[in-house]
Motif scaffolding. Structure first.
Motif, PDB file in Angstrom:
ATOM      1  N   VAL A 159      12.506 -40.943  -5.567  1.00  0.00           N
ATOM      2  CA  VAL A 159      12.295 -42.211  -6.486  1.00  0.00           C
ATOM      3  C   VAL A 159      13.066 -42.077  -7.695  1.00  0.00           C
ATOM      4  N   VAL A 160      14.190 -42.923  -7.761  1.00  0.00           N
ATOM      5  CA  VAL A 160      14.775 -43.091  -9.001  1.00  0.00           C
ATOM      6  C   VAL A 160      14.434 -44.393  -9.705  1.00  0.00           C
ATOM      7  N   PRO A 161      13.681 -44.258 -11.114  1.00  0.00           N
ATOM      8  CA  PRO A 161      13.203 -45.527 -11.832  1.00  0.00           C
ATOM      9  C   PRO A 161      14.645 -45.765 -12.520  1.00  0.00           C
ATOM     10  N   ILE A 162      14.970 -47.089 -12.668  1.00  0.00           N
ATOM     11  CA  ILE A 162      16.164 -47.740 -13.614  1.00  0.00           C
ATOM     12  C   ILE A 162      15.538 -48.505 -14.621  1.00  0.00           C
ATOM     13  N   SER A 163      16.209 -48.534 -15.941  1.00  0.00           N
ATOM     14  CA  SER A 163      15.625 -49.323 -16.941  1.00  0.00           C
ATOM     15  C   SER A 163      16.738 -49.719 -17.792  1.00  0.00           C
ATOM     16  N   VAL A 164      16.546 -50.664 -18.533  1.00  0.00           N
ATOM     17  CA  VAL A 164      17.695 -51.371 -19.624  1.00  0.00           C
ATOM     18  C   VAL A 164      16.837 -51.608 -20.969  1.00  0.00           C
ATOM     19  N   GLY A 165      17.042 -50.788 -21.682  1.00  0.00           N
ATOM     20  CA  GLY A 165      16.480 -50.873 -23.025  1.00  0.00           C
ATOM     21  C   GLY A 165      15.287 -49.726 -23.446  1.00  0.00           C
ATOM     22  N   LYS A 166      14.897 -49.047 -22.575  1.00  0.00           N
ATOM     23  CA  LYS A 166      13.952 -48.104 -22.881  1.00  0.00           C
ATOM     24  C   LYS A 166      14.464 -46.655 -22.107  1.00  0.00           C
ATOM     25  N   THR A 167      14.199 -45.529 -23.033  1.00  0.00           N
ATOM     26  CA  THR A 167      14.457 -44.333 -22.282  1.00  0.00           C
ATOM     27  C   THR A 167      13.487 -43.789 -21.463  1.00  0.00           C
ATOM     28  N   LEU A 168      13.868 -43.384 -20.204  1.00  0.00           N
ATOM     29  CA  LEU A 168      13.075 -42.795 -19.277  1.00  0.00           C
ATOM     30  C   LEU A 168      13.001 -41.034 -19.138  1.00  0.00           C
ATOM     31  N   GLY A 169      11.693 -40.627 -18.842  1.00  0.00           N
ATOM     32  CA  GLY A 169      11.704 -39.399 -18.901  1.00  0.00           C
ATOM     33  C   GLY A 169      12.369 -38.873 -17.555  1.00  0.00           C
ATOM     34  N   ARG A 170      12.547 -39.748 -16.517  1.00  0.00           N
ATOM     35  CA  ARG A 170      13.020 -39.475 -15.276  1.00  0.00           C
ATOM     36  C   ARG A 170      13.886 -40.819 -14.832  1.00  0.00           C
ATOM     37  N   GLY A 171      15.185 -40.624 -14.371  1.00  0.00           N
ATOM     38  CA  GLY A 171      15.753 -41.863 -13.848  1.00  0.00           C
ATOM     39  C   GLY A 171      17.024 -42.020 -14.689  1.00  0.00           C
ATOM     40  N   VAL A 172      17.530 -43.562 -14.645  1.00  0.00           N
ATOM     41  CA  VAL A 172      18.817 -44.014 -15.161  1.00  0.00           C
ATOM     42  C   VAL A 172      18.369 -45.038 -15.954  1.00  0.00           C
ATOM     43  N   TYR A 173      19.150 -44.933 -17.129  1.00  0.00           N
ATOM     44  CA  TYR A 173      18.661 -46.163 -18.082  1.00  0.00           C
ATOM     45  C   TYR A 173      19.913 -46.405 -18.996  1.00  0.00           C
ATOM     46  N   ALA A 174      19.894 -47.459 -19.433  1.00  0.00           N
ATOM     47  CA  ALA A 174      21.053 -47.895 -20.385  1.00  0.00           C
ATOM     48  C   ALA A 174      20.441 -48.232 -21.774  1.00  0.00           C
ATOM     49  N   ILE A 175      20.707 -48.110 -22.832  1.00  0.00           N
ATOM     50  CA  ILE A 175      20.432 -48.102 -24.017  1.00  0.00           C
ATOM     51  C   ILE A 175      21.737 -48.715 -24.737  1.00  0.00           C
ATOM     52  N   ASP A 176      21.597 -50.145 -25.235  1.00  0.00           N
ATOM     53  CA  ASP A 176      22.618 -50.682 -26.159  1.00  0.00           C
ATOM     54  C   ASP A 176      23.960 -50.298 -25.155  1.00  0.00           C
ATOM     55  N   GLY A 177      24.266 -50.479 -24.092  1.00  0.00           N
ATOM     56  CA  GLY A 177      25.415 -50.507 -23.212  1.00  0.00           C
ATOM     57  C   GLY A 177      25.970 -49.045 -22.724  1.00  0.00           C
ATOM     58  N   MET A 178      25.074 -48.089 -23.201  1.00  0.00           N
ATOM     59  CA  MET A 178      25.391 -46.635 -22.914  1.00  0.00           C
ATOM     60  C   MET A 178      24.463 -46.157 -21.894  1.00  0.00           C
ATOM     61  N   LEU A 179      24.851 -45.537 -20.619  1.00  0.00           N
ATOM     62  CA  LEU A 179      24.511 -45.487 -19.506  1.00  0.00           C
ATOM     63  C   LEU A 179      24.015 -44.001 -19.438  1.00  0.00           C
ATOM     64  N   TYR A 180      22.647 -43.553 -19.436  1.00  0.00           N
ATOM     65  CA  TYR A 180      22.192 -42.220 -19.225  1.00  0.00           C
ATOM     66  C   TYR A 180      21.781 -41.907 -18.084  1.00  0.00           C
ATOM     67  N   ASP A 181      22.004 -40.723 -17.452  1.00  0.00           N
ATOM     68  CA  ASP A 181      21.341 -40.162 -16.245  1.00  0.00           C
ATOM     69  C   ASP A 181      20.279 -39.200 -16.381  1.00  0.00           C
ATOM     70  N   ASN A 182      19.125 -39.523 -16.402  1.00  0.00           N
ATOM     71  CA  ASN A 182      18.022 -38.229 -16.423  1.00  0.00           C
ATOM     72  C   ASN A 182      17.317 -38.248 -15.090  1.00  0.00           C
ATOM     73  N   ALA A 183      18.092 -38.244 -13.848  1.00  0.00           N
ATOM     74  CA  ALA A 183      17.532 -38.207 -12.653  1.00  0.00           C
ATOM     75  C   ALA A 183      17.544 -36.668 -12.200  1.00  0.00           C
ATOM     76  N   GLY A 184      18.256 -35.556 -12.918  1.00  0.00           N
ATOM     77  CA  GLY A 184      18.168 -34.383 -12.544  1.00  0.00           C
ATOM     78  C   GLY A 184      17.341 -33.415 -13.707  1.00  0.00           C
ATOM     79  N   SER A 185      18.044 -32.397 -13.983  1.00  0.00           N
ATOM     80  CA  SER A 185      16.886 -31.403 -14.755  1.00  0.00           C
ATOM     81  C   SER A 185      17.107 -31.919 -16.234  1.00  0.00           C
ATOM     82  N   GLN A 186      18.024 -32.514 -16.765  1.00  0.00           N
ATOM     83  CA  GLN A 186      17.968 -33.291 -18.176  1.00  0.00           C
ATOM     84  C   GLN A 186      19.112 -34.298 -18.169  1.00  0.00           C
TER      85      GLN A 186
END
Length: 469
Positions: A245-272
Motif C-alpha cells: 500500500v502506497v498512500p498519496i497526499s497533497v499538502g501534508k507530510t506522510l510518514g509513509r507514501g508519496v506526497y506533494a508540498i507546495d509543488g515539490m514531490l517527496y517519496d517516502n515509500a522506502g526507508s527514508q
C-alpha cells in the motif's frame, strides 16, 4: 482487439450498444460465443443491425441457456432501481458482468503476464490515466490506454508479455467486474457523485474499494488519503496485508507514501523520505489537483521499476488532456487554457486555483449552486466574460466582487478576453475557458465547446499578429 475468453460455443447476451457494447459483441464473437444483443434505443438498434450485429429483443432471449449477460455500465444495476434486463437475468440465475470483467478474464487466460494498472476516483482519473500511459511510453514500455477513456477496453491490442494496460475504470465498471485484480490499483479520491446510481455515498465508496479486494502479494495499491472515505479504504487495504500500500497526499507530510508540498514531490515509500522532483513549472500539471495526479502516476512508475529521473522527464513532456486545463496557445505572456470539461463549480475551482491574473470565460447551462462556492477564488480573476444561459445569474454573483462583461457567445468572449489580457501588466496572464456549466445551451457537448474555443483563439491571434506558440 482482445478476444473474450471462456465463452466459446456458449450463448451470451449483451445489453447496451454504445461504443463499449459493440466492442463487447465483437470480442465475444472473436472468442467463439453466440451473441444476441439489444438496446433500449431504437436508433442504436438500427445502427447495430446495419453493421451486421445480431439484434434480438431481450424478451425473446433464451434466458435459461445464457452463460452471461454483459451489461453496459450506463445501465442501472441496483439504483434507483435495477433495469428490467437486470431483473430478468437475476430471475434466471444468469451472471451479470461488464466489459472490464471480460478484459480481466482474457488477460488472465492469456498467460502472458501482461500487467494491468487500473485507475479510479471521483476526480482526476482521466488525466492520471493519460499521464501514466505517457510515462510508460516515454520510459520505454509497451502500453495500451483505454477503458473509460479513449478506446473501449476490449478494442485494445491483445496481451503480450511486454504489455502494460493503463485503464480508467468508473464505479459502474467496477460494480460489473468481480474478478478485477490489477497489478497496480489506484484510487485518487472520493467526493459525492453518482449517488443516484449507488444509493448512498457509503455504497459508492464501497464499490470503489473493490478495486483492491482481489490484489495479492506483489501487487501495489496506491490510495489518496486526503478525504476521509479514501483514507478509510487505505487503512482497510493495508490491514489485509496482501498488496503493498502506497498512500498519496497533497499538502501534508506522510510518514509513509508519496506526497506533494507546495509543488515539490517527496517519496517516502522506502526507508527514508527523498525529494523526487519539482512539479511547479510543469505547465500541464498545474494546480494541487494535478499534483495529486502526478503523485499517483509517480508511485505507479516506481512500482513498474522506472527511475525517478525517467519519470520526471516523462512528466515534463506530458501534453495534457484535451479540454482539461489544456494549454492551447501562448503569446507575449498570455496563456490560453481550454478547461471546457469543467462543467460545474467544483471542477472550475481547480483551474481558478492553479492560476492568478485570470481572464475567465464562464457560463452555459447552469448547475445547481451556481458559482457561489468559488468566491474565495474571485481575487484570482482579473475580469470575467459571461456567456450562455447562466450569464445573468453569474453576473449577480460577481456584482461588486469581480469586474465582468456580458459577452453572450464564446467567440465574442475570446475576442474580449484576448484584448484585455494583452493589455495586462502581470508577467503571466491566463485566458481561461472554465465554464462551471454544462454546454447544452449552445453546444452539443463540452468537446465541441472546447474545440470552438481552441479555434477562436487561433483565429484571434492570427488576426492580431501571427500564430502563437
Amino acid at each position: 482487439m482482445i478476444a473474450a475468453a471462456g465463452f466459446a460455443k456458449r450463448k451470451v447476451a449483451v445489453f447496451g450498444l454504445g461504443t463499449s457494447g459493440l466492442a463487447t459483441v465483437r470480442a465475444l464473437e472473436a472468442g467463439g460465443a453466440t451473441v444476441m444483443s439489444w438496446d433500449d434505443s431504437e436508433t442504436k438498434r438500427a445502427e447495430a443491425a446495419a453493421g451486421g450485429f445480431n439484434i434480438t429483443d431481450m424478451k425473446d432471449w433464451p434466458w435459461r441457456e445464457l452463460a452471461a449477460l454483459v451489461l453496459s455500465p450506463g445501465v442501472p444495476l441496483t439504483h434507483p432501481q435495477p433495469h428490467a434486463v437486470v431483473s430478468m437475468a437475476q430471475a434466471a440465475g444468469v451472471e451479470i458482468i461488464g466489459d472490464i470483467e471480460l478484459f480481466q478474464r482474457a488477460v488472465t487466460a492469456s498467460g502472458t503476464g501482461a500487467k494491468i494498472v487500473a485507475i479510479t476516483g471521483t476526480n482526476g482519473k482521466s488525466t492520471t490515466t493519460a499521464l501514466i500511459g505517457h510515462m510508460i511510453r516515454r520510459c520505454g514500455g509497451h502500453v495500451q490506454v483505454g477503458g473509460n477513456i479513449g478506446k473501449a477496453v476490449l478494442e485494445l491490442e491483445a496481451p503480450t508479455a511486454a504489455t502494460v494496460y493503463a485503464i480508467e475504470v468508473s464505479s459502474y465498471q467496477i460494480d460489473l467486474a468481480p474478478s478485477l485484480a490489477p497489478d497496480i490499483a489506484i484510487l485518487l479520491n472520493i467526493t459525492p457523485d453518482h449517488i443516484d446510481r449507488h444509493g448512498t455515498l457509503e455504497h459508492y465508496a464501497a464499490v470503489k474499494a473493490r478495486l483492491f479486494t482481489r490484489q495479492g502479494e506483489g501487487d501495489t495499491a496506491i490510495v489518496g488519503v486526503d478525504d476521509a472515505l479514501s483514507k478509510d479504504i487505505c487503512t482497510g487495504t493495508g490491514a489485509r496485508r496482501t498488496a503493498k500500500v502506497v498512500p498519496i497526499s497533497v499538502g501534508k507530510t506522510l510518514g509513509r507514501g508519496v506526497y506533494a508540498i507546495d509543488g515539490m514531490l517527496y517519496d517516502n515509500a522506502g526507508s527514508q523520505a527523498v525529494k523526487a522532483g519539482d512539479l511547479r513549472d510543469m505547465r500541464t500539471l498545474a494546480g494541487a489537483h494535478n499534483w495529486q495526479n502526478a503523485a499517483a502516476a509517480y508511485a505507479a512508475g516506481r512500482a513498474l521499476g522506472y527511475t525517478r529521473e525517467k519519470i520526471f522527464a516523462a512528466f515534463e513532456s506530458f501534453p495534457g488532456l484535451a479540454h482539461r486545463m489544456e494549454i492551447v496557445a501562448e503569446r507575449d505572456g498570455v496563456r490560453f487554457v481550454n478547461d471546457s470539461k469543467a462543467t460545474n463549480a467544483d471542477a472550475a475551482s481547480k483551474a481558478l486555483g492553479a492560476y492568478r491574473n485570470v481572464y475567465w470565460i464562464a457560463g452555459g447551462k447552469a448547475k445547481e449552486g451556481g458559482i457561489e462556492s468559488l468566491e474565495a477564488l474571485f481575487p484570482h480573476i482579473s475580469r470575467a466574460y459571461l456567456i450562455g444561459d447562466a450569464a445573468a445569474d453569474f453576473a449577480r454573483t460577481l456584482e461588486g466582487k469581480v469586474d465582468y462583461r456580458q459577452c453572450g457567445t464564446l467567440p465574442k468572449a475570446v475576442e474580449a478576453a484576448t484584448k484585455d489580457a494583452a493589455a495586462g501588466e502581470a508577467e503571466m496572464r491566463v485566458v481561461l475557458l472554465s465554464p462551471a456549466c454544462a454546454s447544452f445551451d449552445q453546444f452539443r457537448n463540452f468537446e465541441e465547446r472546447g474545440d470552438i474555443f481552441r479555434r477562436e483563439v487561433q483565429r484571434v491571434l492570427a488576426e492580431t499578429g501571427g500564430a502563437a506558440a
